[in-house]
Design a protein around this motif. Structure first.
Motif, PDB file in Angstrom:
ATOM      1  N   TYR A  41     -23.961 -24.079  46.457  1.00  0.00           N
ATOM      2  CA  TYR A  41     -24.202 -22.803  45.781  1.00  0.00           C
ATOM      3  C   TYR A  41     -23.872 -22.855  44.291  1.00  0.00           C
ATOM      4  O   TYR A  41     -24.282 -21.968  43.546  1.00  0.00           O
ATOM      5  CB  TYR A  41     -23.372 -21.690  46.436  1.00  0.00           C
ATOM      6  CG  TYR A  41     -23.833 -21.359  47.838  1.00  0.00           C
ATOM      7  CD1 TYR A  41     -24.897 -20.488  48.044  1.00  0.00           C
ATOM      8  CD2 TYR A  41     -23.223 -21.925  48.944  1.00  0.00           C
ATOM      9  CE1 TYR A  41     -25.339 -20.185  49.326  1.00  0.00           C
ATOM     10  CE2 TYR A  41     -23.652 -21.637  50.224  1.00  0.00           C
ATOM     11  CZ  TYR A  41     -24.709 -20.752  50.411  1.00  0.00           C
ATOM     12  OH  TYR A  41     -25.145 -20.477  51.691  1.00  0.00           O
ATOM     13  N   PHE A  42     -23.116 -23.861  43.864  1.00  0.00           N
ATOM     14  CA  PHE A  42     -22.660 -23.904  42.478  1.00  0.00           C
ATOM     15  C   PHE A  42     -23.344 -25.032  41.718  1.00  0.00           C
ATOM     16  O   PHE A  42     -23.630 -26.098  42.277  1.00  0.00           O
ATOM     17  CB  PHE A  42     -21.144 -24.089  42.406  1.00  0.00           C
ATOM     18  CG  PHE A  42     -20.380 -23.012  43.129  1.00  0.00           C
ATOM     19  CD1 PHE A  42     -20.717 -21.681  42.974  1.00  0.00           C
ATOM     20  CD2 PHE A  42     -19.329 -23.343  43.963  1.00  0.00           C
ATOM     21  CE1 PHE A  42     -20.020 -20.690  43.631  1.00  0.00           C
ATOM     22  CE2 PHE A  42     -18.620 -22.357  44.626  1.00  0.00           C
ATOM     23  CZ  PHE A  42     -18.971 -21.013  44.463  1.00  0.00           C
ATOM     24  N   TYR A  88     -17.122 -14.401  47.550  1.00  0.00           N
ATOM     25  CA  TYR A  88     -18.359 -13.626  47.437  1.00  0.00           C
ATOM     26  C   TYR A  88     -18.109 -12.139  47.675  1.00  0.00           C
ATOM     27  O   TYR A  88     -18.692 -11.285  46.989  1.00  0.00           O
ATOM     28  CB  TYR A  88     -19.392 -14.150  48.433  1.00  0.00           C
ATOM     29  CG  TYR A  88     -19.750 -15.593  48.209  1.00  0.00           C
ATOM     30  CD1 TYR A  88     -20.653 -15.954  47.210  1.00  0.00           C
ATOM     31  CD2 TYR A  88     -19.172 -16.612  48.965  1.00  0.00           C
ATOM     32  CE1 TYR A  88     -20.978 -17.286  46.988  1.00  0.00           C
ATOM     33  CE2 TYR A  88     -19.495 -17.940  48.757  1.00  0.00           C
ATOM     34  CZ  TYR A  88     -20.395 -18.272  47.763  1.00  0.00           C
ATOM     35  OH  TYR A  88     -20.711 -19.589  47.536  1.00  0.00           O
ATOM     36  N   PRO A 121     -18.026 -19.571  38.204  1.00  0.00           N
ATOM     37  CA  PRO A 121     -17.557 -19.400  39.590  1.00  0.00           C
ATOM     38  C   PRO A 121     -16.709 -20.576  40.069  1.00  0.00           C
ATOM     39  O   PRO A 121     -15.725 -20.381  40.800  1.00  0.00           O
ATOM     40  CB  PRO A 121     -18.860 -19.294  40.393  1.00  0.00           C
ATOM     41  CG  PRO A 121     -19.844 -18.740  39.425  1.00  0.00           C
ATOM     42  CD  PRO A 121     -19.478 -19.348  38.098  1.00  0.00           C
ATOM     43  N   LYS A 144     -25.112 -14.666  49.539  1.00  0.00           N
ATOM     44  CA  LYS A 144     -24.247 -15.430  48.630  1.00  0.00           C
ATOM     45  C   LYS A 144     -24.925 -15.639  47.277  1.00  0.00           C
ATOM     46  O   LYS A 144     -24.280 -15.505  46.228  1.00  0.00           O
ATOM     47  CB  LYS A 144     -23.881 -16.781  49.261  1.00  0.00           C
ATOM     48  CG  LYS A 144     -22.946 -16.658  50.460  1.00  0.00           C
ATOM     49  CD  LYS A 144     -22.623 -18.026  51.036  1.00  0.00           C
ATOM     50  CE  LYS A 144     -21.688 -17.904  52.232  1.00  0.00           C
ATOM     51  NZ  LYS A 144     -21.355 -19.218  52.828  1.00  0.00           N
ATOM     52  N   LEU A 191     -23.773 -14.376  43.516  1.00  0.00           N
ATOM     53  CA  LEU A 191     -23.687 -15.219  42.327  1.00  0.00           C
ATOM     54  C   LEU A 191     -24.496 -14.631  41.171  1.00  0.00           C
ATOM     55  O   LEU A 191     -24.110 -14.749  40.005  1.00  0.00           O
ATOM     56  CB  LEU A 191     -24.166 -16.632  42.646  1.00  0.00           C
ATOM     57  CG  LEU A 191     -23.224 -17.451  43.535  1.00  0.00           C
ATOM     58  CD1 LEU A 191     -23.851 -18.784  43.903  1.00  0.00           C
ATOM     59  CD2 LEU A 191     -21.883 -17.669  42.856  1.00  0.00           C
ATOM     60  N   TYR A 219     -22.371 -12.096  39.658  1.00  0.00           N
ATOM     61  CA  TYR A 219     -21.083 -12.609  39.180  1.00  0.00           C
ATOM     62  C   TYR A 219     -20.811 -12.314  37.703  1.00  0.00           C
ATOM     63  O   TYR A 219     -19.697 -11.890  37.367  1.00  0.00           O
ATOM     64  CB  TYR A 219     -20.986 -14.114  39.454  1.00  0.00           C
ATOM     65  CG  TYR A 219     -19.789 -14.768  38.814  1.00  0.00           C
ATOM     66  CD1 TYR A 219     -18.535 -14.693  39.406  1.00  0.00           C
ATOM     67  CD2 TYR A 219     -19.905 -15.431  37.590  1.00  0.00           C
ATOM     68  CE1 TYR A 219     -17.431 -15.272  38.815  1.00  0.00           C
ATOM     69  CE2 TYR A 219     -18.798 -16.013  36.992  1.00  0.00           C
ATOM     70  CZ  TYR A 219     -17.565 -15.928  37.606  1.00  0.00           C
ATOM     71  OH  TYR A 219     -16.475 -16.484  37.007  1.00  0.00           O
TER      72      TYR A 219
END
Length: 370
Positions: A49-50, A134, A173, A219, A223, A226
């Motif tokens: 996810y990052f 999250y 994040p 998720k 993000l 975020y």
């Protein structure tokens, strides 16, 4: 009083298990035991996810660490009441700490006279469950670590303390998650200090709901949200810092906040106090002068209509012979001494009610000269 401790970990290389064992060994030597749950194959979301990652040396397994350190180590399923009860009889531990564990059943919790403490990487109840990062963003709550005694429910029990995380304006994040993990170690150190000198004091932790695991789409949505969450969290923390600095008279901190976030100049506390009201009430003339020079509203009011000047005059009533420099400064920047509060009273009325004829005459002479 130092409690006898059993540490729940995973029986395979695991960062938190590794770090908690070392932390306890530094503070407790060999005076704790480790209960390690064997590996299980789980249906875990391993999607990336990052964009970035933070490199760290791989953790040493709990078994190896304990062998090197001479710490008693046992590979035991965490739901095995019989074996854990046998270990308690042998080592007489009172309190459990969780570095790595799946759901611990109520029958195991009851084995520990002082309970079992968990370190949850988020604010409970809002971020209960596995997706705390999250949920912090989705529910717009601060990041941090909830240290709590567990019960039969997941992420519930009794609150010991919450350790709040500072989020920087440019933190990614990845950095936030890394820093929040480091905060768990800091929270462990704080807990050990408490255990060494005092009994655990807890308050009920109400968790009326349990968060469901998030989907991949949820998720990614978090993000995307975020950056806005990060900005809000940063401003909340800077606002708190500004209010505190105005109370204690820390001009340097006031400068640091206002120069970066000038929009906080007119922020208010739950009581409706602006930074200028706070610093005026506490008599910090250097901060008052700086805030006024940056454009702070000299006639700002609290929720009851109490003006900056009304708050400022309180400490000077019946105490000095001349107009105090702080009051003179406020007047020079345009303070309206004829403004009424919610009771229809002006600062002149309050000075007269206080019986300070000297200050009343000074203020009335200022009215005449207007």
């Amino acid at each position: 009083m130092a409690h006898k401790i059993a540490l729940f970990v995973y029986d395979f290389p695991h960062r938190k298990s590794h770090d908690f064992i070392i932390e306890l060994a530094v503070r407790r030597g060999k005076n704790f035991c480790v209960i390690a749950a064997p590996r299980k194959e789980l249906n875990v979301d391993r999607r990336k996810y990052f964009d970035c990652s933070i490199g760290m040396a791989p953790p040493i397994s709990a078994e190896e660490l304990c062998r090197y350190l001479g710490v008693p180590y046992f590979s035991v399923e965490h739901e095995d009441c019989y074996k854990i009860e046998e270990l308690r009889k042998c080592f007489d531990f009172e309190l459990g700490l969780i570095a790595g564990a799946r759901i611990i059943p109520g029958d195991v919790i009851k084995i520990f006279p002082k309970g079992i403490v968990n370190f949850h990487p988020g604010l409970i109840p809002q971020t209960s469950g596995l997706d705390a990062f999250y949920y912090s963003v989705i529910k717009n709550v601060e990041m941090g670590v909830t240290v709590h005694l567990i019960d039969e429910r997941v992420d519930a029990g009794g609150l010991v303390f919450f350790e709040s995380l500072d989020v920087g304006l440019t933190d990614t994040p990845e950095i936030v998650q890394f820093n929040n993990y480091q905060l768990q170690i800091k929270a462990l150190r704080r807990l050990i200090d408490i255990l060494d000198f005092d009994e655990l004091k807890v308050v009920p932790l109400n968790r009326p709901f349990k968060n469901s695991p998030l989907t991949s789409e949820q998720k990614f949505d978090a993000l995307n949200a975020y950056p806005a969450w990060r900005a809000r969290q940063y401003h909340i923390r800077e606002r708190q810092k500004l209010f505190k600095a105005c109370v204690v008279g820390d001009l340097r901190s006031v400068l640091d906040v206002v120069e970066v976030c000038p929009e906080l100049l007119e922020s208010v506390t739950p009581e409706g106090w602006t930074p200028l009201i706070i610093s005026s009430f506490n008599g910090h003339i250097d901060i008052v002068e700086y805030l006024l020079s940056k454009g702070a509203n000299v006639n700002a009011c609290g929720f009851k209509g109490t003006t900056v000047f009304m708050y400022a005059k309180s400490q000077f009533v019946n105490k000095v012979d001349a107009l105090p420099p702080l009051l003179s400064l406020l007047i020079r920047f345009g303070a309206d001494i004829d403004r009424c509060d919610m009771h229809g009273l002006t600062v002149l009325d309050y000075v007269e009610l206080a019986g300070d004829k000297r200050l009343l005459e000074i203020l009335r002479s200022l009215e005449i000269r207007k």
